[in-house]
Design a protein around this motif. Structure first.
Motif, short mmCIF file in Angstrom:
data_model
loop_
_atom_site.label_atom_id
_atom_site.label_comp_id
_atom_site.label_asym_id
_atom_site.label_seq_id
_atom_site.Cartn_x
_atom_site.Cartn_y
_atom_site.Cartn_z
N GLU A 193 35.84 51.66 26.87
CA GLU A 193 34.64 52.09 27.58
C GLU A 193 33.94 50.97 28.33
OE1 GLU A 193 32.06 55.01 25.41
OE2 GLU A 193 33.43 54.59 23.75
N ARG A 194 34.42 49.74 28.17
CA ARG A 194 33.74 48.59 28.79
C ARG A 194 34.79 47.67 29.40
NH1 ARG A 194 31.34 50.19 24.26
NH2 ARG A 194 29.09 50.42 24.19
N SER A 195 34.80 47.62 30.73
CA SER A 195 35.71 46.71 31.41
C SER A 195 35.19 45.28 31.28
CB SER A 195 35.83 47.09 32.89
OG SER A 195 34.58 46.90 33.53
N ALA A 196 35.95 44.32 31.75
CA ALA A 196 35.47 42.94 31.82
C ALA A 196 34.24 42.90 32.73
CB ALA A 196 36.56 42.02 32.35
N LEU A 197 33.40 41.89 32.58
CA LEU A 197 32.17 41.82 33.37
C LEU A 197 32.43 41.78 34.87
CD1 LEU A 197 29.91 39.42 31.27
CD2 LEU A 197 29.73 41.89 31.49
N CYS A 198 33.60 41.27 35.26
CA CYS A 198 33.94 41.23 36.68
C CYS A 198 34.20 42.63 37.23
CB CYS A 198 35.17 40.36 36.91
SG CYS A 198 36.69 41.04 36.20
N GLY A 199 34.44 43.59 36.33
CA GLY A 199 34.71 44.96 36.74
C GLY A 199 36.15 45.23 37.13
N ALA A 200 37.02 44.20 37.06
CA ALA A 200 38.38 44.34 37.56
C ALA A 200 39.43 44.54 36.49
CB ALA A 200 38.75 43.11 38.39
N ILE A 201 39.12 44.24 35.23
CA ILE A 201 40.11 44.32 34.16
C ILE A 201 39.68 45.38 33.15
CG2 ILE A 201 41.35 43.06 32.36
CD1 ILE A 201 42.01 41.99 35.05
N THR A 202 40.46 46.44 33.04
CA THR A 202 40.18 47.48 32.06
C THR A 202 40.98 47.21 30.78
OG1 THR A 202 42.01 48.93 32.74
CG2 THR A 202 39.90 49.15 33.93
N TRP A 203 40.74 48.03 29.76
CA TRP A 203 41.48 47.89 28.50
C TRP A 203 42.98 48.04 28.74
CZ3 TRP A 203 44.67 50.97 25.50
CH2 TRP A 203 44.87 50.56 24.18
N LEU A 204 43.36 48.98 29.57
CA LEU A 204 44.78 49.17 29.88
C LEU A 204 45.35 47.95 30.61
CD1 LEU A 204 44.88 52.91 31.02
CD2 LEU A 204 45.88 51.96 28.94
N ASP A 205 44.54 47.36 31.50
CA ASP A 205 44.98 46.15 32.20
C ASP A 205 45.17 45.00 31.23
OD1 ASP A 205 44.77 47.57 34.58
OD2 ASP A 205 42.75 46.83 35.00
N GLY A 206 44.23 44.89 30.26
CA GLY A 206 44.34 43.83 29.25
C GLY A 206 45.62 43.97 28.45
N ARG A 207 45.93 45.19 28.07
CA ARG A 207 47.17 45.44 27.31
C ARG A 207 48.40 45.09 28.15
NH1 ARG A 207 48.46 51.47 25.26
NH2 ARG A 207 48.90 51.70 27.49
N THR A 208 48.36 45.46 29.44
CA THR A 208 49.48 45.17 30.32
C THR A 208 49.62 43.67 30.56
OG1 THR A 208 49.19 47.30 31.43
CG2 THR A 208 50.45 45.63 32.60
N ALA A 209 48.48 42.99 30.75
CA ALA A 209 48.51 41.55 30.99
C ALA A 209 49.11 40.81 29.80
CB ALA A 209 47.09 41.03 31.25
N TYR A 210 48.79 41.26 28.59
CA TYR A 210 49.35 40.65 27.39
C TYR A 210 50.86 40.88 27.32
CZ TYR A 210 50.29 39.66 22.48
OH TYR A 210 50.81 39.17 21.32
N GLU A 211 51.29 42.06 27.77
CA GLU A 211 52.72 42.36 27.80
C GLU A 211 53.45 41.43 28.77
OE1 GLU A 211 55.61 46.03 29.28
OE2 GLU A 211 53.51 46.43 28.81
N ILE A 212 52.83 41.17 29.93
CA ILE A 212 53.45 40.30 30.94
C ILE A 212 53.44 38.85 30.49
CG2 ILE A 212 53.23 39.42 33.30
CD1 ILE A 212 52.02 42.11 34.08
N SER A 213 52.30 38.42 29.95
CA SER A 213 52.12 37.01 29.59
C SER A 213 51.46 36.91 28.22
CB SER A 213 51.25 36.32 30.66
OG SER A 213 51.05 34.97 30.36
N PRO A 214 52.25 36.91 27.14
CA PRO A 214 51.69 36.90 25.78
C PRO A 214 50.82 35.70 25.45
CG PRO A 214 54.01 37.51 25.75
CD PRO A 214 53.71 37.02 27.14
N SER A 215 50.97 34.60 26.19
CA SER A 215 50.14 33.42 25.92
C SER A 215 49.05 33.25 26.97
CB SER A 215 51.01 32.16 25.87
OG SER A 215 51.68 31.97 27.10
N GLY A 216 48.79 34.30 27.75
CA GLY A 216 47.85 34.20 28.86
C GLY A 216 46.40 34.42 28.46
N ALA A 217 45.56 34.75 29.47
CA ALA A 217 44.11 34.85 29.28
C ALA A 217 43.67 36.13 28.59
CB ALA A 217 43.41 34.72 30.63
#
Length: 246
Positions: A193-217
């Motif tokens: 229910e709460r994206s990153a403060l920048c408004g660009a990263i949703t929970w689904l994006d966070g999950r996907t980003a971790y899948e792409i880069s497990p040691s990333g941000a």
């Protein structure tokens, strides 16, 4: 490194001119790898101290590339522009703010160089994901506005994917520390229910980003025991933020 107003030759966005960035997946055969196209006036045709419209469009393709990776990769434009000497970038989507310094313009920097930096870094950082990358830089005002309308439709479609999910639906949230390049103690906790403060990263994006880069941000954060379920305060989240925010 920030570029102060007195050091700036030209700026884009930041509330002074329309500006946006968009990364989108395209069939590989439609992409000319390494191509950079500039539409509109180049830097040497811009007035010193002015605010100019800007569109950054990155077309990517690859056998392993997926549509849900788009917003995650798009957010990397922020990092890549800041890697350049004399180029500065903050924010995201249609809220970006980019500055270019007087020194690098004096040294011969042109918009094509900015596009080459972005394209090369995508290929360098995601060699297993991206087979081809091409970049289009738009500085013509009318064409920026027209392309921005299409981009905003894509942003809305991305946001729609997360609607309907609630914080109670999941046991794991995601962190984001991308902005620590400028704010060393900053951390976001991203929930359905709460994206990153920048408004660009949703929970689904966070999950996907971790899948792409497990040691990333973007890292998974277990909620843990509830301290205050009404306010959404959890032991695991507090513990992570305490560490990540130093």
């Amino acid at each position: 490194k920030s570029i102060r107003k007195e050091e700036m030759y030209v700026e884009f966005g930041g509330g002074r001119s329309p500006a946006f960035e968009l990364l989108r997946m395209r069939p590989v055969e439609e992409i000319t790898d390494g191509q950079v196209t500039v539409i509109g006036p180049d830097i040497d045709q811009m007035q010193a101290g002015s605010a100019v419209p800007l569109g950054i469009i990155v077309n990517v393709g690859g056998e392993r590339m997926r549509r849900e990776f788009e917003p995650v990769l798009e957010r990397r434009i922020h990092n890549f522009v800041n890697y350049g000497e004399g180029t500065w970038h903050v924010a995201q989507r249609n809220l970006i703010w980019v500055r270019i310094s007087k020194d690098v313009v004096k040294g011969g920097l042109r918009m094509e160089h900015l596009g080459r930096l972005i394209g090369a870094k995508f290929k360098m950082d995601f060699p297993d994901l991206l087979d081809r990358v091409e970049v289009t830089i738009i500085t013509d005002r009318e064409k920026v506005l027209a392309a921005m309308q299409e981009a905003e439709t894509i942003y809305d479609a991305r946001d729609a994917r997360i609607r309907g999910m609630t914080d109670e639906d999941v046991d794991t949230y995601y962190s984001c520390t991308l902005c620590q390049t400028f704010a060393p103690n900053h951390v976001c906790i991203i929930t359905p229910e709460r994206s990153a403060l920048c408004g660009a990263i949703t929970w689904l994006d966070g999950r996907t980003a971790y899948e792409i880069s497990p040691s990333g941000a973007n890292q998974p954060v277990e909620k843990g025991e509830a301290i205050d379920a009404l306010r959404g305060e959890y032991e695991g989240i507090n513990r992570f933020v305490r560490k990540a925010s130093h």
